[in-house]
Enzyme design. Structure first.
Site, PDB file in Angstrom:
ATOM      1  N   SER A 265       0.817  -1.208   0.000  1.00 54.31           N
ATOM      2  CA  SER A 265       0.000   0.000   0.000  1.00 54.31           C
ATOM      3  C   SER A 265       0.850   1.257   0.000  1.00 54.31           C
ATOM      4  CB  SER A 265      -0.926   0.012   1.218  1.00 54.31           C
ATOM      5  OG  SER A 265      -1.664   1.205   1.263  1.00 54.31           O
ATOM      6  N   ASP A 266       0.558   2.147  -0.927  1.00 58.45           N
ATOM      7  CA  ASP A 266       1.157   3.466  -0.922  1.00 58.45           C
ATOM      8  C   ASP A 266       0.685   4.194   0.341  1.00 58.45           C
ATOM      9  OD1 ASP A 266       2.761   5.405  -2.184  1.00 58.45           O
ATOM     10  OD2 ASP A 266       0.975   6.476  -2.860  1.00 58.45           O
ATOM     11  N   LYS A 267       1.507   5.091   0.860  1.00 58.34           N
ATOM     12  CA  LYS A 267       1.137   5.784   2.097  1.00 58.34           C
ATOM     13  C   LYS A 267       0.366   7.071   1.826  1.00 58.34           C
ATOM     14  CE  LYS A 267       3.992   8.481   4.227  1.00 58.34           C
ATOM     15  NZ  LYS A 267       3.209   9.741   4.295  1.00 58.34           N
TER      16      LYS A 267
ATOM     17  N   THR B  56      -3.273   7.406   0.516  1.00 62.23           N
ATOM     18  CA  THR B  56      -3.926   6.096   0.548  1.00 62.23           C
ATOM     19  C   THR B  56      -4.154   5.673   1.993  1.00 62.23           C
ATOM     20  OG1 THR B  56      -2.815   5.491  -1.510  1.00 62.23           O
ATOM     21  CG2 THR B  56      -3.761   3.707  -0.212  1.00 62.23           C
TER      22      THR B  56
ATOM     23  N   VAL C 132       4.475   1.114   1.403  1.00 62.08           N
ATOM     24  CA  VAL C 132       5.483   1.478   0.409  1.00 62.08           C
ATOM     25  C   VAL C 132       5.362   2.978   0.177  1.00 62.08           C
ATOM     26  CG1 VAL C 132       6.335   1.109  -1.926  1.00 62.08           C
ATOM     27  CG2 VAL C 132       5.285  -0.775  -0.676  1.00 62.08           C
TER      28      VAL C 132
END
Length: 874
Positions: A347-349, A352, A526
Site C-alpha cells: 500500500s502506498d502511504k 492512501t 510502500v
C-alpha cells in the site's frame, strides 16, 4: 553547527521552510558545485548561452525526440494471438472438420464461440495500452530554450541534451535538468517520487521531467531527454510490466489436460476402427475416413471446453458489475480471481493510508508563550494567499482568523533554500513593528542565540530542551517547524516554540488494515517519504514497524527481471519500505512474485504505474492519476482502502463460483468423452451426434452464467488455483458421472434385448441417444449443485434463485426438445420420466462420492501438516 537529528524528515515548500535538514534520498540530485556544473556543460559540449539551432537539429536527429518511445507488440499481433494456442487449435480443428463435412450448425456455433472468446480477450488487453498514453499526457508540450543566444519558445519534443531552458511556476519540467542559475524553484514531484510535499531546488540540484514547478523560476541545463529521463524510465517499466494472470495459466493447464486426454482417446478410436476393418477381412477403404472423421469431430467437440473462456469471462463480468456496486471498477477481468488470491498488499502511504493533508499537531510553546500565541506568530510569518501545504496547515490551525486583522502587513521575506525561513514584518495595533519568523528548527534556534548557529550567548537549558524535542519529533516521523519573534527590527529574537506537522492517517485506515489482516493479507507500506515518517504512521495504524530504506535492499545493479533470492527474502521479511522510487516499487512486486506470492499494489501517482501494471492486481485508489488508473486492474472510486476489503470478499465469492463451474465443466467433459469412446469400443454404438454435443454445451453453459449470482461461503484466507485438487476432484466426479451415463446405456441395451420390457415401452438406438442426451443435460446441472459446495448439497448455502430459475428453464427446454424431437430423435414422456428419476437417484450417490473425497483430502492435509510441523510445536 548543530544540525537536527538525521532522522528528522525534510519538508521543502514554496514559501515555507523544511522542517529539518534531511533531504529525501534521490528526491533531488546531489547538489553540484560551480566546478562540477562547468564540467557538465563541457561534457555536453554546451554553454550557459545554450546551443545553436544547427547543433540542436543535429543532436535531435542523432538522439531522437524528447518523447516516450516504447515498442509494444502491435494490436493486430495481439489479436491473432487469441487464435493461437492449444485450446484455440482444437476449437479451430473442430470447426475445420465440421466445415469440410458441411455440418453447418456445428461450424456456426463453434466458430461463433471462438470469435467471442477472442473478442473479449482482445478488448480487455487493449485497456493495458492506455497506461502508456496516459503517461505521455504528463510531458510538457512547450519549453523556452536559449538557441543561437536568444530565448525562443520551442516544442518540448525538440529539446536535446545540452539545451538551456527556463522553468517557472506553473510549468511542467520539460526534460531532466541540472539547475544552473536562478534563486529558487519549488517543484512538485509527488507523482514521480511519492513525496508528499513540493521540494525546494537550488543551483546544482536536478529537476525531473514531468514534475511541476509550483513557485519560483530557474534556468536549467538539459541532461537527459525522452526515454533516458527519470519519467521515461518509468514509462518503459509500464510498457514492459505485466504478468500472465493465474486464471489464464489455469485455463491453459486445464486445456492441456483435456487435449492430451482427447488425443489419446482419438488414437484409441482410430486404432479400434482400423483393427475392426482389418480383422473383419474387409480391408481399409477411404470411405471409412469420413466415419472416423465424424467420430473424431464428436470427440473434439466433447473434449474442448469451447465455452469455458466465454463463461468465465461473462461470469467475471457479472462479478465486475457486483464489484462496481462496492465502488471498485474492474478494468481487467482477470483481476477478480487475482484479487481473491492476494496474500500481500503493498500500500502506498500518501493519500492512501494518510489524508495527504498536513495538519498541525499540539503546539509546543516555550517560555511564557501560549499555544495560541505560537500559532498566531507562525501565521503572521505566512502569506494569507499561499497555497503551500505547510502554510495552509498553519492558517487552518488559527484559533480565530480575525486575530490577524489587528496586524498591518508591512513586508514579507519569502522562503529560500539558503535561509530556510520566512519572515513576516507587521505593525501591531499599538503601532509597534514586529517580526515573526518560521523555519527549520536549527535556523530558528540560531536566530535565538542557541546552538552552534548562535553568535550570542548559549542558552543551554532552553537549547537542550528545544533540540531534544526536535529529535523526539523526528524519531516519530513528525515534521518540526520553529517559530520566533523580534520586537527590535530583528536584532534579537525570542523563541516562541515548535509546531509539529503530520500527514494524519485516514480515519478508516486502521480498521481497514485490521479487516485485511483477518482476511489473511500481509500489508506492507510502500512510501517515498522517510522511513521515520512511515514507521510512525505504521505504528498508528497497527502495521508492522520494521520498515527499511528501499535503496538498502535494491542496489543499482539489481536486475528487476532476476531478483536475487536473498533480496527477495529481505523484501518478504520487511513490513514496509521508505525512500521508494518507481524502479523500487516495481522490484518489490517482482521479488514477492518470485517467491510465489500473489501481490496487490495500491497507488495513485505516475510513480506507481509500473508496479500497478506488474502486480497481480494493481489497485488505483480514489483520485489517482490517469496513468495509475490505466495501469491498474482495479480502480477504487470511493476514498480510502475500506473499498478494497469489500472487493476482496466479493472477489473470493466470485472465485468460488468460477471454481464450481470449472469442477463441473471438466467432470462433464470427461463424462462425455469417455461415454462416446466406451460406447463405440464396447458396443460399436455412437451415443451422441455432434449437434447433440453442441446443443448440450449451449444448454449447460449459457444458463450457468447465472452462477455469478450464486450463494457461496467465502474463504477466510486467500484462495488460488489448486490444480492438483481441480484435476483430481474433477476427474473423480467425472468418472462417477461416466458411471451414471454408461450405466444408462447398459440399461438401454438391456432394455432393447428384453422382449418383456420392449412390449411395455418400445426402445431403439435413436431413443437411447436422446435418453443419454437428456441424462447429460439434467445430470450435468444436478452435478453442478453437487460440486458447488464442499458440504452436502442438502445444507446451506443453497443455490441462488437466479441459478435455480436458469437451471429450471434449461431443463424445460431440454425436455421439450426431447419430447417433440427438435434437433434430436423424439422421446416418449414415460422415458423422459424414467431418465429424470434415474438422475435424481444418482445425484444423491454423487453427493456421497464428493463427501468421501473431501474427507480423504482433509485427512491427507492434516497428516501432511503434522509431518512438516516443527518438532517444538509437536
Amino acid at each position: 553547527m548543530m544540525p537536527a537529528s538525521p532522522a528528522a524528515p525534510a519538508v521543502s515548500a514554496a514559501t515555507s521552510p523544511p522542517a529539518a535538514n534531511t533531504a529525501p534520498a534521490k528526491a533531488t540530485s546531489t547538489t553540484l558545485d560551480s566546478a562540477a556544473i562547468e564540467k557538465k556543460f563541457a561534457d555536453l559540449k554546451s554553454s550557459p548561452t545554450g546551443l545553436t539551432s544547427a547543433d540542436a537539429k543535429a543532436r535531435l536527429a542523432h538522439d531522437g525526440p524528447n518523447a516516450i518511445q516504447a515498442h509494444e507488440e502491435s494490436r493486430w499481433k495481439k489479436l491473432l494471438g487469441y487464435f493461437w494456442g492449444p485450446i484455440p487449435w482444437m476449437i479451430e480443428l473442430a470447426a475445420l472438420i465440421s466445415f469440410l463435412r458441411q455440418d453447418w450448425p456445428d461450424f456456426i456455433v463453434i466458430s461463433g464461440l471462438l470469435l467471442y472468446n477472442a473478442a473479449v480477450g482482445f478488448w480487455q488487453d487493449n485497456k493495458a495500452a492506455n497506461a502508456l498514453a496516459a503517461l505521455k499526457k504528463g510531458l510538457a508540450l512547450k519549453a523556452s530554450a536559449c538557441r543561437d543566444g536568444h530565448w525562443v519558445p520551442v516544442d518540448a519534443a525538440t529539446l536535446v541534451a545540452g539545451d538551456v531552458v527556463t522553468v517557472a511556476a506553473g510549468e511542467i519540467v520539460p526534460a531532466d535538468l541540472l539547475l544552473v542559475s536562478g534563486k529558487y524553484l519549488s517543484v512538485d514531484q509527488a507523482a514521480l517520487t511519492g513525496e508528499s510535499l513540493p521540494v525546494s531546488k537550488r543551483i546544482g540540484d536536478g529537476a525531473y521531467s514531468g514534475s511541476i514547478a509550483r513557485q519560483g523560476s530557474m534556468t536549467g541545463l538539459v541532461v537527459a531527454t525522452g526515454n533516458n529521463t527519470f519519467f521515461g524510465r518509468t514509462a518503459k517499466l509500464v510498457a514492459s510490466a505485466g504478468s500472465k494472470s493465474h486464471a489464464e495459466q489455469a485455463v491453459l493447464r486445464i486445456g492441456d489436460f483435456l487435449i492430451i486426454l482427447a488425443a489419446a482417446l482419438a488414437v484409441v478410436l482410430i486404432g479400434a476402427q482400423l483393427w475392426r476393418d482389418l480383422a473383419s477381412g474387409a480391408g481399409w477403404h477411404w470411405s471409412e475416413a469420413g466415419a472416423i472423421a465424424q467420430f473424431v469431430l464428436v470427440l473434439l467437440v466433447a473434449s474442448v471446453p469451447v465455452a469455458m473462456p466465454a463463461v468465465m469471462s461473462v461470469t467475471m463480468a457479472l462479478g465486475a458489475l457486483a464489484l462496481s456496486r462496492q465502488k471498485a471498477i474492474v478494468s481487467r477481468l482477470s483481476a477478480i480471481e487475482e484479487l481473491a488470491g492476494v496474500d500481500i498488499l503493498c500500500s502506498d502511504k500518501t493519500g492512501t493510508l494518510t489524508q495527504n493533508k498536513l495538519t498541525l499537531q499540539a503546539p509546543i510553546p516555550f517560555g511564557t508563550t501560549t499555544a495560541d500565541d505560537l500559532v498566531t506568530g507562525a501565521a503572521l510569518a505566512t502569506q494569507k494567499q499561499s497555497t503551500d501545504a505547510i502554510d495552509i496547515a498553519v492558517l487552518k490551525a488559527l484559533p480565530n482568523t480575525t486575530v490577524l486583522d489587528s496586524y498591518k502587513p508591512l513586508d514579507f521575506v519569502p522562503f529560500d533554500p539558503v535561509n530556510k525561513k520566512t519572515v513576516g514584518i507587521v505593525q501591531a495595533a499599538n503601532g509597534q513593528e514586529l517580526r515573526f519568523a518560521k523555519g527549520a528548527p536549527q535556523v530558528i534556534a540560531a536566530l535565538c542565540g542557541m546552538g552552534e548557529y548562535a553568535s550570542g550567548p548559549q542558552h543551554t537549558d532552553e537549547a537542550t530542551a528545544f533540540f531534544g524535542k526536535v529529535d523526539e519529533l523526528a524519531s516519530h516521523g513528525t515534521r518540526a517547524l520553529g517559530v520566533a519573534k523580534s520586537a527590535d527590527s530583528g536584532k534579537t529574537w525570542t523563541l516562541l516554540g515548535l509546531l509539529a506537522l503530520l500527514d494524519p492517517p485516514r480515519p478508516d485506515a486502521k480498521q481497514t488494515i485490521a479487516e485485511a489482516t483477518k482476511l489473511g493479507l500481509s500489508v506492507k507500506m510502500v512510501t517515498g517519504d522517510d522511513v521515520a515518517i512511515g514507521s510512525e504512521i505504521a505504528h498508528q495504524l497497527g502495521l508492522g514497524e520494521h520498515l527499511r530504506k528501499a535503496s538498502d535492499i535494491f542496489t543499482k545493479n539489481t536486475d528487476p527481471n532476476h531478483i536475487p533470492l536473498d533480496t527477495a527474502r529481505a523484501v518478504e521479511a520487511s513490513d514496509g519500505f521508505g525512500r521508494v522510487f518507481p524502479e523500487h516499487k516495481f522490484e518489490i512486486v517482482k521479488a514477492l512474485q518470485e517467491l510465489g506470492h500473489i501481490v496487490a499494489m495500491t497507488g495513485d501517482g505516475v510513480n506507481d504505474a509500473p508496479a500497478l501494471k506488474q502486480a497481480d492486481c494493481g489497485v488505483a485508489v480514489s483520485g489517482a492519476t490517469d496513468a495509475a488508473r490505466s495501469a491498474a486492474a482495479l480502480v477504487l472510486t470511493a476514498p480510502g482502502l475500506s473499498t478494497i476489503v469489500n472487493a476482496i470478499t466479493e472477489a473470493r465469492a466470485i472465485f468460488e463460483r468460477i471454481t464450481s463451474y470449472v469442477y463441473y465443466r471438466i467432470a462433464m467433459t470427461i463424462d462425455i468423452m469417455f461415454v462416446v469412446v466406451l460406447s463405440y469400443l464396447v458396443f460399436g454404438f455412437q451415443p451422441l451426434t455432434a449437434i447433440m454435443i453442441v446443443v448440450l454445451a449451449l444448454l449447460d453453459d449459457i444458463p450457468i452464467m447465472t452462477i455469478a449470482y450464486d450463494n457461496v461461503r467465502t474463504a477466510a484466507t486467500p484462495v488460488r488455483w489448486n490444480m492438483h485438487r481441480i484435476i483430481s476432484f474433477s476427474s473423480i466426479m467425472g468418472l462417477a458421472a461416466l458411471a451414471q451415463s454408461f450405466g444408462l446405456i447398459l440399461l438401454g441395451i438391456y432394455w432393447m434385448h428384453s422382449p418383456d420390457l420392449m412390449q411395455i415401452i418400445p426402445l431403439n438406438p435413436h431413443h437411447l441417444q436422446t435418453m443419454l442426451f437428456l441424462q447429460l443435460a439434467a445430470g450435468g446441472h444436478l452435478l453442478l449443485f453437487v460440486v458447488r459446495t464442499r458440504t452436502t448439497l442438502f445444507r446451506p448455502p443453497f443455490p441462488s434463485l437466479p441459478l435455480l430459475l436458469a437451471v429450471l428453464g434449461t431443463q424445460i427446454v431440454a425436455v421439450l426438445l426431447c419430447a417433440y424431437g427438435i434437433l434430436v430423435p423424439a422421446l416418449s414422456w414415460p422415458l423422459i420420466g424414467m431418465v429424470w428419476a434415474y438422475v435424481l437417484v444418482w445425484m444423491v450417490v454423487m453427493d456421497g462420492v464428493k463427501l468421501l473425497y473431501n474427507a480423504a483430502m482433509t485427512r491427507r492435509e492434516k497428516n501432511s501438516t503434522a509431518l512438516t510441523r516443527p518438532i517444538a510445536q509437536s
